[in-house]
Design a protein around this motif. Structure first.
Motif, PDB file in Angstrom:
ATOM      1  N   VAL A 215       0.816  -1.218   0.000  1.00 31.81           N
ATOM      2  CA  VAL A 215       0.000   0.000   0.000  1.00 31.81           C
ATOM      3  C   VAL A 215       0.847   1.266   0.000  1.00 31.81           C
ATOM      4  O   VAL A 215       0.395   2.315  -0.430  1.00 31.81           O
ATOM      5  CB  VAL A 215      -0.986   0.017   1.194  1.00 31.81           C
ATOM      6  CG1 VAL A 215      -2.036  -1.044   1.023  1.00 31.81           C
ATOM      7  CG2 VAL A 215      -0.263  -0.130   2.514  1.00 31.81           C
TER       8      VAL A 215
ATOM      9  N   ARG B  41      -7.904  -8.345  -3.055  1.00 32.10           N
ATOM     10  CA  ARG B  41      -8.790  -7.232  -3.407  1.00 32.10           C
ATOM     11  C   ARG B  41      -8.113  -5.875  -3.463  1.00 32.10           C
ATOM     12  O   ARG B  41      -8.766  -4.871  -3.648  1.00 32.10           O
ATOM     13  CB  ARG B  41      -9.940  -7.165  -2.406  1.00 32.10           C
ATOM     14  CG  ARG B  41     -10.845  -8.362  -2.499  1.00 32.10           C
ATOM     15  CD  ARG B  41     -12.042  -8.186  -1.630  1.00 32.10           C
ATOM     16  NE  ARG B  41     -12.894  -9.356  -1.721  1.00 32.10           N
ATOM     17  CZ  ARG B  41     -14.015  -9.482  -1.086  1.00 32.10           C
ATOM     18  NH1 ARG B  41     -14.441  -8.508  -0.302  1.00 32.10           N
ATOM     19  NH2 ARG B  41     -14.738 -10.566  -1.205  1.00 32.10           N
ATOM     20  N   LYS B  42      -6.821  -5.838  -3.310  1.00 29.44           N
ATOM     21  CA  LYS B  42      -6.109  -4.559  -3.323  1.00 29.44           C
ATOM     22  C   LYS B  42      -5.224  -4.511  -4.552  1.00 29.44           C
ATOM     23  O   LYS B  42      -4.239  -5.226  -4.641  1.00 29.44           O
ATOM     24  CB  LYS B  42      -5.284  -4.401  -2.052  1.00 29.44           C
ATOM     25  CG  LYS B  42      -6.131  -4.355  -0.802  1.00 29.44           C
ATOM     26  CD  LYS B  42      -5.264  -4.097   0.397  1.00 29.44           C
ATOM     27  CE  LYS B  42      -6.072  -4.173   1.652  1.00 29.44           C
ATOM     28  NZ  LYS B  42      -6.593  -2.933   2.093  1.00 29.44           N
TER      29      LYS B  42
ATOM     30  N   ASN C  85      -3.202  -2.227  -5.507  1.00 30.18           N
ATOM     31  CA  ASN C  85      -1.878  -1.669  -5.276  1.00 30.18           C
ATOM     32  C   ASN C  85      -1.042  -2.527  -4.324  1.00 30.18           C
ATOM     33  O   ASN C  85       0.008  -2.108  -3.879  1.00 30.18           O
ATOM     34  CB  ASN C  85      -1.981  -0.241  -4.747  1.00 30.18           C
ATOM     35  CG  ASN C  85      -2.740  -0.176  -3.442  1.00 30.18           C
ATOM     36  OD1 ASN C  85      -3.371  -1.132  -3.023  1.00 30.18           O
ATOM     37  ND2 ASN C  85      -2.700   0.977  -2.802  1.00 30.18           N
ATOM     38  N   TRP C  86      -1.496  -3.716  -4.001  1.00 29.88           N
ATOM     39  CA  TRP C  86      -0.740  -4.621  -3.133  1.00 29.88           C
ATOM     40  C   TRP C  86      -0.614  -5.937  -3.884  1.00 29.88           C
ATOM     41  O   TRP C  86      -1.476  -6.806  -3.802  1.00 29.88           O
ATOM     42  CB  TRP C  86      -1.478  -4.830  -1.823  1.00 29.88           C
ATOM     43  CG  TRP C  86      -0.621  -5.357  -0.732  1.00 29.88           C
ATOM     44  CD1 TRP C  86       0.408  -6.226  -0.834  1.00 29.88           C
ATOM     45  CD2 TRP C  86      -0.726  -5.047   0.654  1.00 29.88           C
ATOM     46  NE1 TRP C  86       0.954  -6.479   0.374  1.00 29.88           N
ATOM     47  CE2 TRP C  86       0.278  -5.767   1.321  1.00 29.88           C
ATOM     48  CE3 TRP C  86      -1.579  -4.235   1.382  1.00 29.88           C
ATOM     49  CZ2 TRP C  86       0.458  -5.705   2.693  1.00 29.88           C
ATOM     50  CZ3 TRP C  86      -1.395  -4.176   2.745  1.00 29.88           C
ATOM     51  CH2 TRP C  86      -0.388  -4.899   3.395  1.00 29.88           C
TER      52      TRP C  86
END
Length: 170
Positions: free
Chosen positions: A89, A135-136, A138-139
């Motif tokens: 993140v 679900r991220k 940017n990760w």
């Protein structure tokens, strides 16, 4: 026998031979394409079992113990010269470099120290379990490069695409 019958038979034989040659060429192309595909599949056999993803190590009580990546070598042979690029993140992490990765699934914790990464732990030896971070956007693991046991260099993108890499791709 009249000449026109002989000419007709010769013309018919020529057409049949041309049709046979055209058919044989088509069959040859199909077989050649099948052989090329089989060679590609054989070449990708080990590389196809290698993947990585961002994950969290979760304790038996459900609490997050550590964040990092899981590197899975689903083949029966080690892979070599692994370079994994990832982000969390806060942004891009330092590249993870592994000289060798035996068959199996390993969790590597992200550290904020000088190296940026802990040692690889087999997921079966961890207390608790690993959960993929799904679900991220940017990760994620952005790139995975490695050398298979046949000394072929491979690259897998964050979209999962597996392709041959060149030496400059490391």
């Amino acid at each position: 026998m009249p000449e026109w019958i002989s000419a007709f038979c010769s013309m018919f034989a020529l057409i049949a031979a041309a049709w046979a040659a055209w058919t044989a060429a088509g069959v040859h192309k199909i077989e050649r394409d099948r052989d090329i595909k089989a060679d590609e599949d054989k070449l990708k056999a080990q590389a196809g079992g290698v993947a990585a993803w961002s994950a969290v190590h979760v304790g038996s009580d459900g609490s997050a113990l550590a964040y990092g990546v899981v590197v899975n070598n689903g083949s029966t042979s080690p892979i070599f010269d692994v370079v994994l690029e990832a982000q969390d993140v806060r942004g891009q992490l330092r590249p993870l470099n592994l000289r060798l990765l035996p068959p199996g699934e390993y969790f590597v914790e992200s550290h904020k120290d000088r190296s940026g990464w802990a040692l690889a732990d087999h997921t079966g030896a961890l207390a608790g379990f690993t959960r993929p971070i799904t679900r991220k956007e940017n990760w994620c693991v952005t790139r995975l490069v490695f050398r298979d046991a046949q000394n072929n260099l491979w690259s897998r993108t964050n979209a999962g695409l597996l392709e041959r890499a060149n030496q400059a791709g490391i």
